[in-house]
Write a protein that holds these residues in place. Sequence first.
Motif, PDB file in Angstrom:
ATOM      1  N   LEU A  63       0.923  -0.909  -0.244  1.00 43.03           N
ATOM      2  CA  LEU A  63       0.142   0.021   0.038  1.00 43.03           C
ATOM      3  C   LEU A  63       0.805   1.115   0.074  1.00 43.03           C
ATOM      4  O   LEU A  63       0.714   2.257  -0.662  1.00 43.03           O
ATOM      5  CB  LEU A  63      -0.873  -0.061   1.270  1.00 43.03           C
ATOM      6  N   GLY A  64       1.842   1.354   0.847  1.00 40.23           N
ATOM      7  CA  GLY A  64       2.836   2.375   0.756  1.00 40.23           C
ATOM      8  C   GLY A  64       3.435   2.699  -0.459  1.00 40.23           C
ATOM      9  O   GLY A  64       3.576   3.814  -0.928  1.00 40.23           O
ATOM     10  N   LEU A  65       3.901   1.640  -1.162  1.00 42.98           N
ATOM     11  CA  LEU A  65       4.391   1.681  -2.415  1.00 42.98           C
ATOM     12  C   LEU A  65       3.349   2.140  -3.652  1.00 42.98           C
ATOM     13  O   LEU A  65       3.779   2.857  -4.502  1.00 42.98           O
ATOM     14  CB  LEU A  65       4.943   0.481  -2.955  1.00 42.98           C
ATOM     15  N   LEU A  66       2.153   1.825  -3.194  1.00 46.58           N
ATOM     16  CA  LEU A  66       1.054   2.029  -4.269  1.00 46.58           C
ATOM     17  C   LEU A  66       0.971   3.704  -4.100  1.00 46.58           C
ATOM     18  O   LEU A  66       0.509   4.162  -5.149  1.00 46.58           O
ATOM     19  CB  LEU A  66      -0.137   1.315  -3.767  1.00 46.58           C
ATOM     20  N   VAL A  67       1.049   4.092  -2.791  1.00 42.24           N
ATOM     21  CA  VAL A  67       0.449   5.553  -2.784  1.00 42.24           C
ATOM     22  C   VAL A  67       1.633   6.445  -3.356  1.00 42.24           C
ATOM     23  O   VAL A  67       1.139   7.415  -4.026  1.00 42.24           O
ATOM     24  CB  VAL A  67       0.519   5.848  -1.263  1.00 42.24           C
ATOM     25  N   HIS A  68       2.752   6.026  -3.185  1.00 39.26           N
ATOM     26  CA  HIS A  68       4.093   6.517  -3.742  1.00 39.26           C
ATOM     27  C   HIS A  68       3.815   6.689  -5.514  1.00 39.26           C
ATOM     28  O   HIS A  68       3.938   7.712  -5.812  1.00 39.26           O
ATOM     29  CB  HIS A  68       5.443   5.916  -3.634  1.00 39.26           C
ATOM     30  N   ASP A  69       3.459   5.622  -6.028  1.00 38.36           N
ATOM     31  CA  ASP A  69       3.013   5.450  -7.464  1.00 38.36           C
ATOM     32  C   ASP A  69       2.060   6.383  -7.928  1.00 38.36           C
ATOM     33  O   ASP A  69       2.269   6.893  -8.822  1.00 38.36           O
ATOM     34  CB  ASP A  69       3.161   3.963  -7.869  1.00 38.36           C
ATOM     35  N   LEU A  70       0.965   6.060  -7.052  1.00 42.14           N
ATOM     36  CA  LEU A  70      -0.263   6.982  -7.396  1.00 42.14           C
ATOM     37  C   LEU A  70       0.181   8.537  -7.534  1.00 42.14           C
ATOM     38  O   LEU A  70      -0.560   9.222  -8.314  1.00 42.14           O
ATOM     39  CB  LEU A  70      -1.261   6.666  -6.510  1.00 42.14           C
ATOM     40  N   VAL A  71       0.895   8.779  -6.506  1.00 42.91           N
ATOM     41  CA  VAL A  71       1.411  10.361  -6.413  1.00 42.91           C
ATOM     42  C   VAL A  71       2.070  10.670  -7.452  1.00 42.91           C
ATOM     43  O   VAL A  71       1.984  11.894  -7.997  1.00 42.91           O
ATOM     44  CB  VAL A  71       1.698  10.586  -4.816  1.00 42.91           C
ATOM     45  N   LYS A  72       3.018  10.073  -7.509  1.00 43.20           N
ATOM     46  CA  LYS A  72       4.055  10.300  -8.468  1.00 43.20           C
ATOM     47  C   LYS A  72       4.060  10.318 -10.035  1.00 43.20           C
ATOM     48  O   LYS A  72       4.505  10.828 -10.901  1.00 43.20           O
ATOM     49  CB  LYS A  72       5.440   9.709  -8.088  1.00 43.20           C
ATOM     50  N   SER A  73       3.185   9.204 -10.315  1.00 47.46           N
ATOM     51  CA  SER A  73       2.953   8.961 -11.733  1.00 47.46           C
ATOM     52  C   SER A  73       1.732   9.848 -12.394  1.00 47.46           C
ATOM     53  O   SER A  73       1.152  10.401 -11.692  1.00 47.46           O
ATOM     54  CB  SER A  73       2.589   7.673 -11.954  1.00 47.46           C
ATOM     55  N   SER A  74       1.750   9.915 -13.766  1.00 51.10           N
ATOM     56  CA  SER A  74       0.977  10.772 -14.384  1.00 51.10           C
ATOM     57  C   SER A  74      -0.477   9.984 -14.286  1.00 51.10           C
ATOM     58  O   SER A  74      -0.704   8.880 -14.121  1.00 51.10           O
ATOM     59  CB  SER A  74       1.345  10.925 -15.796  1.00 51.10           C
ATOM     60  N   PRO A  75      -1.474  10.962 -14.737  1.00 51.51           N
ATOM     61  CA  PRO A  75      -2.974  10.413 -14.493  1.00 51.51           C
ATOM     62  C   PRO A  75      -3.254   9.261 -15.582  1.00 51.51           C
ATOM     63  O   PRO A  75      -2.531   9.146 -16.422  1.00 51.51           O
ATOM     64  CB  PRO A  75      -3.958  11.611 -14.951  1.00 51.51           C
ATOM     65  N   GLY A  76      -4.006   8.333 -15.081  1.00 53.28           N
ATOM     66  CA  GLY A  76      -4.563   7.305 -16.001  1.00 53.28           C
ATOM     67  C   GLY A  76      -3.755   6.060 -15.460  1.00 53.28           C
ATOM     68  O   GLY A  76      -3.473   6.020 -14.107  1.00 53.28           O
ATOM     69  N   GLY A  77      -3.487   4.874 -16.087  1.00 50.35           N
ATOM     70  CA  GLY A  77      -2.848   4.138 -15.532  1.00 50.35           C
ATOM     71  C   GLY A  77      -3.898   2.742 -15.064  1.00 50.35           C
ATOM     72  O   GLY A  77      -4.120   2.939 -13.778  1.00 50.35           O
ATOM     73  N   ARG A  78      -4.335   2.093 -15.805  1.00 49.13           N
ATOM     74  CA  ARG A  78      -5.340   0.964 -15.488  1.00 49.13           C
ATOM     75  C   ARG A  78      -4.688   0.136 -14.689  1.00 49.13           C
ATOM     76  O   ARG A  78      -5.328  -0.377 -13.534  1.00 49.13           O
ATOM     77  CB  ARG A  78      -5.587   0.354 -16.722  1.00 49.13           C
ATOM     78  N   GLU A  79      -3.379  -0.028 -14.760  1.00 48.54           N
ATOM     79  CA  GLU A  79      -2.772  -1.125 -14.055  1.00 48.54           C
ATOM     80  C   GLU A  79      -2.652  -0.742 -12.421  1.00 48.54           C
ATOM     81  O   GLU A  79      -2.896  -1.658 -11.492  1.00 48.54           O
ATOM     82  CB  GLU A  79      -1.123  -1.435 -14.497  1.00 48.54           C
ATOM     83  N   LEU A  80      -2.250   0.514 -12.258  1.00 50.06           N
ATOM     84  CA  LEU A  80      -2.289   1.065 -10.907  1.00 50.06           C
ATOM     85  C   LEU A  80      -3.523   0.951 -10.070  1.00 50.06           C
ATOM     86  O   LEU A  80      -3.729   0.702  -9.038  1.00 50.06           O
ATOM     87  CB  LEU A  80      -1.501   2.303 -10.515  1.00 50.06           C
TER      88      LEU A  80
END
Length: 248
Positions: free
Chosen positions: A103-120
Motif C-alpha cells: 500500500l505504501g508503494l502504491l501511494v507513492h506510485d499513484l502520487v508520482k505517476s501521471s494520470p491514467g494507468g489502468r494497472e495501478l
Amino acid sequence: MAEGSRRRRSSEPADSARRTRRDREGEHRWPAALAVLVAIALYALLPESLLFAPRLLIPGLELVLLVTLVVHSPRRLTKQTRWSRTVSLALAALVTLTNLVALGLLVHDLVKSSPGGRELLLAALQVWTTNVIAFALLYWELDRGGPVARITLPRERIPLADFRFTQDETKDTVVEVAAGSSQRADWIPLFVDYLYLSTTNSSAFSPTDTMPLSSRAKILMGVEATAALFTSLLVIARAVGALGGSGG
C-alpha cells in the motif's frame, strides 16, 4: 400448564446448542485457508513496482506456513500447540505487513505517476481486497484466544473478547432472535463473521454492528480503516484526474 410447556419447548433449541458447542468437531479449516490462498494470489499478481522482494518469495513463504497449518489440522480446527499458534499468528501478520508495504508503494506510485494507468487502479483493488482478508485473519486469530480456544474452552476460561458481536446482545429480544444469542445458544463467531467485520470496516471506515473492546482491537481497526481510506481516496483522485485529462 400450557404456558410452562411452551417455555420448555422454546428453551430446547438453546439447551441443545449449548450442549453441542464443545462437542463440535471444530471450525472448518477451508474458509480461512481459501482466503489466504486468494491473498497469496493477489500479492503474486501485483505490479513489479509494488514488490519489495522477489515476486515469489513472500507468496512462497506464506504458502509454506499455510501448508504447515493444514497438515497440522487438515479439516477441522480441533487442536492447538504453542508452535501451531505461533505459525498461525505469523501467517496473519505476514499477510498484513506485506500488504501494508505494498500500500505504501502504491501511494507513492499513484502520487508520482501521471494520470491514467489502468494497472495501478487494478493494483489498488488488489491491495484493498488483501487488506480485508489480512485483517479478518488477524481478528479471527486474536479474538477470545483464537478459533480453537473459542470452541473448546468453557466460557469462563475463554480469554477476554476483543470484539462484541450482535449475538452477544440479543438474549433479551424476541424468541426467534434470542434463541441464537451467545448466552442462550452458546453462539461463537467463525471466520466468516470476522471477514464480514473486516469488510464493513474497510467500506465504512468505522465499526458498524461489531464493536471493538480491547485496545489492540481498536488499534487494528483504526489501521485497517486508515489504509482503506487512503486507497479509496487516491483511486478516486486518480480517476477524477484521468477524466479531467481526457475532457481537456
